[in-house]
Scaffold this motif. Structure first.
Motif, PDB file in Angstrom:
ATOM      1  N   LYS A  76       0.917   6.240   7.259  1.00 56.71           N
ATOM      2  CA  LYS A  76      -0.403   6.539   6.673  1.00 56.71           C
ATOM      3  C   LYS A  76      -0.295   6.848   5.182  1.00 56.71           C
ATOM      4  O   LYS A  76      -1.105   6.395   4.377  1.00 56.71           O
ATOM      5  CB  LYS A  76      -1.041   7.737   7.397  1.00 56.71           C
ATOM      6  N   VAL A  77       0.716   7.641   4.829  1.00 53.05           N
ATOM      7  CA  VAL A  77       0.920   7.965   3.407  1.00 53.05           C
ATOM      8  C   VAL A  77       1.198   6.689   2.618  1.00 53.05           C
ATOM      9  O   VAL A  77       0.602   6.445   1.554  1.00 53.05           O
ATOM     10  CB  VAL A  77       2.097   8.962   3.234  1.00 53.05           C
ATOM     11  N   LEU A  78       2.091   5.847   3.151  1.00 54.73           N
ATOM     12  CA  LEU A  78       2.476   4.641   2.412  1.00 54.73           C
ATOM     13  C   LEU A  78       1.305   3.677   2.237  1.00 54.73           C
ATOM     14  O   LEU A  78       1.191   3.015   1.202  1.00 54.73           O
ATOM     15  CB  LEU A  78       3.648   3.942   3.115  1.00 54.73           C
ATOM     16  N   LEU A  79       0.430   3.603   3.242  1.00 54.44           N
ATOM     17  CA  LEU A  79      -0.702   2.672   3.151  1.00 54.44           C
ATOM     18  C   LEU A  79      -1.691   3.056   2.042  1.00 54.44           C
ATOM     19  O   LEU A  79      -2.510   2.242   1.622  1.00 54.44           O
ATOM     20  CB  LEU A  79      -1.408   2.546   4.502  1.00 54.44           C
ATOM     21  N   LYS A  80      -1.592   4.312   1.559  1.00 58.62           N
ATOM     22  CA  LYS A  80      -2.417   4.686   0.393  1.00 58.62           C
ATOM     23  C   LYS A  80      -1.922   3.977  -0.874  1.00 58.62           C
ATOM     24  O   LYS A  80      -2.656   3.816  -1.836  1.00 58.62           O
ATOM     25  CB  LYS A  80      -2.346   6.205   0.161  1.00 58.62           C
ATOM     26  N   TYR A  81      -0.632   3.596  -0.874  1.00 57.44           N
ATOM     27  CA  TYR A  81      -0.021   3.037  -2.085  1.00 57.44           C
ATOM     28  C   TYR A  81       0.437   1.590  -1.942  1.00 57.44           C
ATOM     29  O   TYR A  81       0.606   0.898  -2.931  1.00 57.44           O
ATOM     30  CB  TYR A  81       1.208   3.872  -2.482  1.00 57.44           C
ATOM     31  N   ARG A  82       0.689   1.155  -0.705  1.00 58.00           N
ATOM     32  CA  ARG A  82       1.276  -0.173  -0.515  1.00 58.00           C
ATOM     33  C   ARG A  82       0.403  -1.045   0.373  1.00 58.00           C
ATOM     34  O   ARG A  82      -0.294  -0.552   1.252  1.00 58.00           O
ATOM     35  CB  ARG A  82       2.679  -0.046   0.112  1.00 58.00           C
ATOM     36  N   LYS A  83       0.515  -2.345   0.164  1.00 57.37           N
ATOM     37  CA  LYS A  83      -0.240  -3.306   0.971  1.00 57.37           C
ATOM     38  C   LYS A  83       0.169  -3.212   2.437  1.00 57.37           C
ATOM     39  O   LYS A  83       1.325  -2.911   2.743  1.00 57.37           O
ATOM     40  CB  LYS A  83       0.059  -4.725   0.497  1.00 57.37           C
ATOM     41  N   SER A  84      -0.754  -3.547   3.322  1.00 59.63           N
ATOM     42  CA  SER A  84      -0.442  -3.514   4.751  1.00 59.63           C
ATOM     43  C   SER A  84       0.555  -4.606   5.118  1.00 59.63           C
ATOM     44  O   SER A  84       1.178  -4.570   6.173  1.00 59.63           O
ATOM     45  CB  SER A  84      -1.715  -3.669   5.576  1.00 59.63           C
ATOM     46  N   THR A  85       0.731  -5.591   4.222  1.00 57.06           N
ATOM     47  CA  THR A  85       1.702  -6.668   4.467  1.00 57.06           C
ATOM     48  C   THR A  85       3.096  -6.338   3.932  1.00 57.06           C
ATOM     49  O   THR A  85       3.996  -7.182   3.977  1.00 57.06           O
ATOM     50  CB  THR A  85       1.229  -7.968   3.789  1.00 57.06           C
ATOM     51  N   THR A  86       3.287  -5.118   3.442  1.00 58.37           N
ATOM     52  CA  THR A  86       4.612  -4.719   2.945  1.00 58.37           C
ATOM     53  C   THR A  86       5.648  -4.871   4.058  1.00 58.37           C
ATOM     54  O   THR A  86       5.477  -4.323   5.150  1.00 58.37           O
ATOM     55  CB  THR A  86       4.572  -3.249   2.475  1.00 58.37           C
ATOM     56  N   PRO A  87       6.746  -5.605   3.791  1.00 61.71           N
ATOM     57  CA  PRO A  87       7.755  -5.836   4.834  1.00 61.71           C
ATOM     58  C   PRO A  87       8.422  -4.545   5.303  1.00 61.71           C
ATOM     59  O   PRO A  87       8.708  -3.654   4.504  1.00 61.71           O
ATOM     60  CB  PRO A  87       8.782  -6.743   4.148  1.00 61.71           C
ATOM     61  N   VAL A  88       8.657  -4.475   6.605  1.00 57.50           N
ATOM     62  CA  VAL A  88       9.355  -3.341   7.223  1.00 57.50           C
ATOM     63  C   VAL A  88      10.400  -3.910   8.194  1.00 57.50           C
ATOM     64  O   VAL A  88      10.103  -4.810   8.976  1.00 57.50           O
ATOM     65  CB  VAL A  88       8.382  -2.440   8.012  1.00 57.50           C
ATOM     66  N   ALA A  89      11.600  -3.374   8.124  1.00 58.55           N
ATOM     67  CA  ALA A  89      12.644  -3.766   9.087  1.00 58.55           C
ATOM     68  C   ALA A  89      13.037  -2.559   9.911  1.00 58.55           C
ATOM     69  O   ALA A  89      13.190  -1.448   9.389  1.00 58.55           O
ATOM     70  CB  ALA A  89      13.865  -4.308   8.354  1.00 58.55           C
ATOM     71  N   SER A 103       7.820  -5.340  -4.823  1.00 56.48           N
ATOM     72  CA  SER A 103       8.439  -6.632  -5.129  1.00 56.48           C
ATOM     73  C   SER A 103       9.218  -7.234  -3.959  1.00 56.48           C
ATOM     74  O   SER A 103       9.816  -8.299  -4.090  1.00 56.48           O
ATOM     75  CB  SER A 103       9.338  -6.517  -6.369  1.00 56.48           C
ATOM     76  N   THR A 104       9.195  -6.579  -2.814  1.00 56.63           N
ATOM     77  CA  THR A 104       9.915  -7.101  -1.647  1.00 56.63           C
ATOM     78  C   THR A 104       9.149  -8.262  -1.013  1.00 56.63           C
ATOM     79  O   THR A 104       7.931  -8.199  -0.876  1.00 56.63           O
ATOM     80  CB  THR A 104      10.059  -5.993  -0.579  1.00 56.63           C
ATOM     81  N   TYR A 105       9.872  -9.314  -0.658  1.00 56.19           N
ATOM     82  CA  TYR A 105       9.223 -10.400   0.084  1.00 56.19           C
ATOM     83  C   TYR A 105      10.107 -10.805   1.253  1.00 56.19           C
ATOM     84  O   TYR A 105      11.252 -10.364   1.344  1.00 56.19           O
ATOM     85  CB  TYR A 105       8.906 -11.589  -0.831  1.00 56.19           C
ATOM     86  N   THR A 106       9.538 -11.578   2.170  1.00 48.90           N
ATOM     87  CA  THR A 106      10.360 -12.046   3.280  1.00 48.90           C
ATOM     88  C   THR A 106      10.539 -13.553   3.162  1.00 48.90           C
ATOM     89  O   THR A 106       9.678 -14.273   2.648  1.00 48.90           O
ATOM     90  CB  THR A 106       9.724 -11.730   4.653  1.00 48.90           C
ATOM     91  N   TYR A 107      11.679 -14.015   3.620  1.00 49.34           N
ATOM     92  CA  TYR A 107      11.963 -15.448   3.691  1.00 49.34           C
ATOM     93  C   TYR A 107      12.645 -15.661   5.030  1.00 49.34           C
ATOM     94  O   TYR A 107      13.679 -15.037   5.289  1.00 49.34           O
ATOM     95  CB  TYR A 107      12.867 -15.888   2.539  1.00 49.34           C
ATOM     96  N   LYS A 108      12.056 -16.515   5.886  1.00 46.38           N
ATOM     97  CA  LYS A 108      12.527 -16.640   7.263  1.00 46.38           C
ATOM     98  C   LYS A 108      12.603 -15.206   7.833  1.00 46.38           C
ATOM     99  O   LYS A 108      11.650 -14.460   7.699  1.00 46.38           O
ATOM    100  CB  LYS A 108      13.875 -17.364   7.346  1.00 46.38           C
ATOM    101  N   ASP A 109      13.717 -14.799   8.399  1.00 42.01           N
ATOM    102  CA  ASP A 109      13.790 -13.437   8.935  1.00 42.01           C
ATOM    103  C   ASP A 109      14.489 -12.465   7.989  1.00 42.01           C
ATOM    104  O   ASP A 109      15.012 -11.433   8.420  1.00 42.01           O
ATOM    105  CB  ASP A 109      14.499 -13.436  10.289  1.00 42.01           C
ATOM    106  N   LEU A 110      14.508 -12.755   6.716  1.00 40.27           N
ATOM    107  CA  LEU A 110      15.191 -11.891   5.758  1.00 40.27           C
ATOM    108  C   LEU A 110      14.219 -11.115   4.886  1.00 40.27           C
ATOM    109  O   LEU A 110      13.141 -11.611   4.543  1.00 40.27           O
ATOM    110  CB  LEU A 110      16.088 -12.736   4.849  1.00 40.27           C
TER     111      LEU A 110
END
Lengths: 264, 264
Positions: free
Chosen positions: A182-195, A234-241
């Motif tokens: 919840k805290v992070l969603l105030k600052y980051r897009k909901s599409t921010t990658p999470v592993a 600046s994080t993005y995903t490519y395939k499963d990375l």
């Protein structure tokens, strides 16, 4: 007579990712101490040695026991997975020694043997998330009030740090990662990658690549041997990375010519 | 024909702190690529192999070269000190592969071999600074604007993170750590412990324990192989060690009795 005390990190659990020094000091030791699960990771190295296995949450006794054994002349390895210098036993050993007026120069010899911690091992199997500045936060509120942890999550979000979360949840403790999201969603897009990485380099290894939006769908993957890595802007995903670029792309050109002057 | 590409961290520089996997993949490789200083760290392991040594700042060529060599059938180790997943070559390799529509499942095989990074090795020789949440910040402004880095320092200060600083200075770049100190002094006492570690585990290793007040007196110890660790509000020093307690002391008692039920 004084022995030695090694505080040894054996890495993620697979011997391949243990350091030579870790193996060497375990072999040199006559006495092995550790939480049962950690001791089992090095079972093949400790045949014939005196072994003390502890249950979880007996860390204070474990520290005293190790120090007493080493003072009595034993060569002791206190083993743990990962790196004992990161949320590990190094601190409690030094705290305990400091309270007893220990002198590092002529008293008990102590050596911390660093290891590949969860931040190193988990990053390596999901891509390159730690190419940029990152913050490491433990969600365990056993020893730190939740308000302090939540304040740190907010600061890390404001600083646009990639965030590595240790101990994201336990059986009794599940709200912390939900609150963090919840805290992070105030600052980051909901599409921010999470592993979510569980049991890195162990036979049980599982990896889930998701994003902030869908993180709640994977709570079954959270636990005491899970690590969560949350990307920054600046994080993005490519395939499963999960990839973080080295810096600001505009500053260099990936199509640059191969240098003809490279030395063979 | 397709080879393999290993991106290998060899740890702080002394073979003792290299992992078994790092040594194994270097031995398996027929081709070694790396910045000259890093290649020299493993000179004894690479006799008879084809070796490409690069100068600093040729990272993009290095990435292309490694990928091309591996695609042509070579088994390539791109070596670096520390952990290539932390501010290392892992990112540039994946970025470059992603731009070429690489498929991890049936294309070139890539493995990141994690290592003991400066945060692990430096922490281990100065005490137990990383028992609490910490932020890792690189002061290099070659690829990231200084304003972004300074904003991160401020956020880390607000979150009361212990701070690990990579690349604190170079010959031409000295203001960053001075600016960082000014930001931190807005939030932290001038007596906050600071450790400067240069060449950890190398023959040239030097350690300075100081504090925020006196940090400017030690600028001769800063450089590209130095790491700086700055304590948070709970960090204290004991003899020459920087100690962070495991949590909030009130929550446990160091004098607790040794558990009589420990299993031998």
């Amino acid at each position: 007579m004084t022995g030695k005390l090694y505080i040894v990190g054996v890495g993620p659990g697979h011997h391949d990712h243990m350091t030579f020094r870790a193996k060497e000091v375990i072999e040199e030791s006559d006495t092995i101490v550790g939480y049962e699960t950690y001791v089992n990771l090095v079972q093949d190295l400790i045949e014939g040695k005196t072994v003390y296995r502890y249950a979880m949450t007996q860390e204070v006794e474990r520290a005293h026991q190790c120090i007493d054994l080493a003072k009595s002349g034993k060569i002791v390895s206190l083993v743990s997975s990962g790196d004992p210098g990161i949320y590990g036993m190094a601190g409690l050993i030094y705290e305990t020694l400091a309270e007893s007026n220990w002198n590092p120069k002529d008293g008990l010899q102590v050596e911390i043997v660093p290891g590949v911690s969860a931040l190193n091992s988990c990053a390596s199997i999901i891509g390159s998330p730690l190419m940029t500045d990152f913050a490491v936060v433990s969600m365990s509120d056993l020893l730190v009030p939740w308000e302090i942890i939540e304040k740190r999550v907010e600061a890390a979000a404001q600083g646009d740090f990639v965030i590595v979360i240790y101990n994201p949840a336990s059986k009794k403790r599940i709200h912390q990662l939900q609150d963090t999201r919840k805290v992070l969603l105030k600052y980051r897009k909901s599409t921010t990658p999470v592993a979510i990485i569980k049991g890195a380099f162990r036979e049980s290894e599982t990896i889930v690549m998701t994003d902030l939006e869908n993180l709640p769908n994977h709570s079954d993957k959270l636990g005491m041997i899970s690590t969560v890595i949350i990307g920054n802007s600046s994080t993005y995903t490519y395939k499963d990375l999960m990839i973080n670029p080295r810096g600001y792309k505009s500053k260099y050109n990936l199509e640059e010519q191969t240098n003809p002057d490279l030395k063979v």
